[in-house]
Motif scaffolding. Structure first.
Motif, short mmCIF file in Angstrom:
data_model
loop_
_atom_site.label_atom_id
_atom_site.label_comp_id
_atom_site.label_asym_id
_atom_site.label_seq_id
_atom_site.Cartn_x
_atom_site.Cartn_y
_atom_site.Cartn_z
N LEU A 138 8.31 78.69 -72.93
CA LEU A 138 8.64 79.43 -74.15
C LEU A 138 7.39 80.04 -74.78
N GLU A 139 6.29 79.34 -74.68
CA GLU A 139 5.03 79.89 -75.21
C GLU A 139 4.58 81.12 -74.42
N GLY A 140 5.04 81.23 -73.17
CA GLY A 140 4.65 82.35 -72.32
C GLY A 140 5.62 83.52 -72.35
N LEU A 141 6.62 83.46 -73.22
CA LEU A 141 7.55 84.58 -73.33
C LEU A 141 6.83 85.85 -73.79
N THR A 142 7.28 86.97 -73.28
CA THR A 142 6.74 88.29 -73.66
C THR A 142 7.88 89.13 -74.23
N PRO A 143 7.56 90.23 -74.91
CA PRO A 143 8.58 91.03 -75.60
C PRO A 143 9.73 91.53 -74.74
N ILE A 184 12.86 83.97 -81.18
CA ILE A 184 11.89 82.94 -81.57
C ILE A 184 11.01 83.42 -82.72
N GLN A 185 10.58 84.69 -82.66
CA GLN A 185 9.73 85.22 -83.74
C GLN A 185 10.48 85.20 -85.07
N GLN A 186 11.74 85.59 -85.04
CA GLN A 186 12.55 85.57 -86.26
C GLN A 186 12.74 84.13 -86.75
N TYR A 187 13.00 83.25 -85.84
CA TYR A 187 13.16 81.83 -86.19
C TYR A 187 11.89 81.30 -86.86
N ILE A 227 23.52 81.72 -71.30
CA ILE A 227 22.28 81.07 -70.87
C ILE A 227 21.44 82.10 -70.11
N GLU A 228 20.11 81.99 -70.26
CA GLU A 228 19.20 82.95 -69.63
C GLU A 228 18.03 82.23 -68.99
N VAL A 229 17.44 82.86 -67.99
CA VAL A 229 16.30 82.30 -67.27
C VAL A 229 15.02 82.62 -68.02
N MET A 230 14.21 81.59 -68.24
CA MET A 230 12.92 81.74 -68.92
C MET A 230 11.80 81.90 -67.87
N PRO A 231 10.57 82.19 -68.30
CA PRO A 231 9.46 82.26 -67.34
C PRO A 231 9.32 80.94 -66.57
N VAL A 252 0.63 77.59 -64.06
CA VAL A 252 0.51 79.04 -64.12
C VAL A 252 1.93 79.62 -64.30
N LEU A 253 2.08 80.52 -65.27
CA LEU A 253 3.38 81.16 -65.47
C LEU A 253 3.62 82.22 -64.41
N VAL A 254 4.80 82.22 -63.83
CA VAL A 254 5.19 83.20 -62.81
C VAL A 254 6.61 83.67 -63.11
N GLN A 255 7.03 84.70 -62.39
CA GLN A 255 8.39 85.22 -62.52
C GLN A 255 9.12 85.09 -61.18
N ILE A 256 10.42 84.87 -61.24
CA ILE A 256 11.24 84.91 -60.04
C ILE A 256 12.06 86.20 -60.08
N ASP A 257 12.51 86.65 -58.93
CA ASP A 257 13.19 87.94 -58.88
C ASP A 257 14.62 87.86 -59.42
N GLU A 258 15.28 89.00 -59.57
CA GLU A 258 16.58 89.07 -60.21
C GLU A 258 17.66 88.33 -59.42
N LYS A 259 17.58 88.40 -58.09
CA LYS A 259 18.57 87.68 -57.29
C LYS A 259 18.46 86.18 -57.52
N SER A 260 17.23 85.68 -57.60
CA SER A 260 17.01 84.25 -57.85
C SER A 260 17.54 83.86 -59.22
N LYS A 261 17.28 84.71 -60.22
CA LYS A 261 17.79 84.43 -61.57
C LYS A 261 19.31 84.36 -61.57
N ASP A 262 19.95 85.30 -60.90
CA ASP A 262 21.42 85.32 -60.86
C ASP A 262 21.96 84.06 -60.19
N LYS A 263 21.32 83.65 -59.10
CA LYS A 263 21.76 82.46 -58.39
C LYS A 263 21.55 81.20 -59.22
#
Length: 342
Positions: free
Chosen positions: A300-305, A313-316, A194-198, A227-238
């Motif tokens: 998901l619409e806000g995902l970047t490369p 998703i692009q392949q799908y 499992i992975e963290v999305m925007p 508004v799409l934002v990012q959380i830091d790596e520590k937050s993602k890990d938690k």
């Protein structure tokens, strides 16, 4: 990856997927709802099943349970659980409990995950044990906090003042000045994790740091923009540690309050990943609403490369005619279950 995604699509194709929904006139005394997903949610999932080349089997919860106990169900590979919004938290786990009895995989999660995640009391205790930041718990002598009922969603029953709260179970905590942000988590079939999305931030129209996404704002979709934002790596890990603890294998959503001392902080925090020390956990939603124009789709619409799942998703989309984001979520969820069994 191109060949791998083609193989994944072949693995999913042809499955029988039951969609178990709420019949609004269900007479059972313990089957009372504060909210019921409407036809747009049901349609989104049926379209997803069709685009994957799978076979839908649609029934209400009572019919599903009756057929299950009378051994009259056809062969079912997966169940999509659309039994949401129960007043009684125990009843919310009805469909996945029956699935467990029959050894049928339930999407998005099992009964343990639903009960643990939907209970704001339990999920806050687990989040605290995992060292996430939790708003300070208050007693009823303090009247400027915020109360959230234990298991209601869609901001139902959320009140700023304790003396407006009817006697019910829930969490009464310090109100955090700032803004609301929700972060989807999704299974990546390539990495098999499992992975963290925007994250999606609710930006208040008047930039008031005391504004929050309440029941009325959710119903009217007023007073904010997304508004799409990012959380830091520590937050993602938690976040991932918490989701794994609650046995999330497909997808979920985590809601938080980001602390701001002044309105200008909001604009600053949009530009860079939000630091862990500003993020205060509110709840984890193991059964988020999935349909067009909902938070999960916005993310998901806000995902970047730079996100690996962007390429998936692009392949799908290239390989699946009439593709949809709900279809992609179903695709990832089924693969999560298939991979877990092998």
């Amino acid at each position: 990856m191109d060949r791998q995604i083609s193989e994944f699509i072949s693995m999913v194709k042809g499955k029988t997927i039951a969609v178990v929904y709420i019949f609004e006139n269900e007479p059972a005394a313990g089957y009372i709802h504060y909210d019921i997903w409407q036809s747009d949610v049901l349609t989104s999932w049926l379209k997803a099943i069709q685009e994957l080349g799978c076979m839908p089997y649609i029934m209400d919860a009572r019919t599903f349970v009756y057929k299950a106990m009378n051994n009259s169900l056809p062969v079912i590979d997966f169940v999509v659980n659309l039994n949401n919004g129960n007043i009684d938290l125990s009843t919310l786990a009805l469909v996945p409990s029956v699935c467990s009895f029959l050894s049928i995989s339930c999407i998005p999660c099992n009964a343990v995950s639903i009960i643990t995640g939907e209970s704001k009391i339990l999920s806050n205790l687990i989040a605290y044990a995992k060292n996430l930041n939790i708003p300070k718990e208050l007693d009823n002598t303090v009247n400027n906090g915020i109360f959230r009922p234990e298991n209601l969603g869609s901001s139902r029953g959320v009140k700023r003042e304790f003396n407006k709260v009817k006697q019910q179970r829930g969490v009464y905590q310090e109100f955090i000045p700032g803004f609301d942000v929700t972060t989807p988590i999704l299974y990546n079939p390539v990495s098999q994790k499992i992975e963290v999305m925007p994250a999606v931030m609710y930006y208040p129209s008047d930039r008031d740091i005391n504004w929050f996404l309440g029941e009325e704002e959710k119903e009217k979709h007023a007073g904010y923009q997304k508004v799409l934002v990012q959380i830091d790596e520590k937050s993602k890990d938690k976040y991932l540690e918490l989701a794994n603890t609650i046995q999330i294998n497909t997808y979920c959503r985590i809601d938080a309050r980001v602390r701001c001392d002044k309105p200008e902080d909001i604009d600053y925090l949009i530009k860079d990943p939000i630091p862990f020390d500003r993020i205060n956990f509110l709840e984890i939603n193991p059964m988020p609403t999935i349909k067009d124009n909902i938070n999960f789709h916005t993310s998901l619409e806000g995902l970047t490369p730079e996100f690996e799942i962007y390429g998936i998703i692009q392949q799908y989309n290239n390989k699946v005619p009439n593709h949809s984001l709900t279809g992609f979520l179903l695709f990832c969820s089924i693969l999560s279950i298939i991979k877990a069994k092998h």
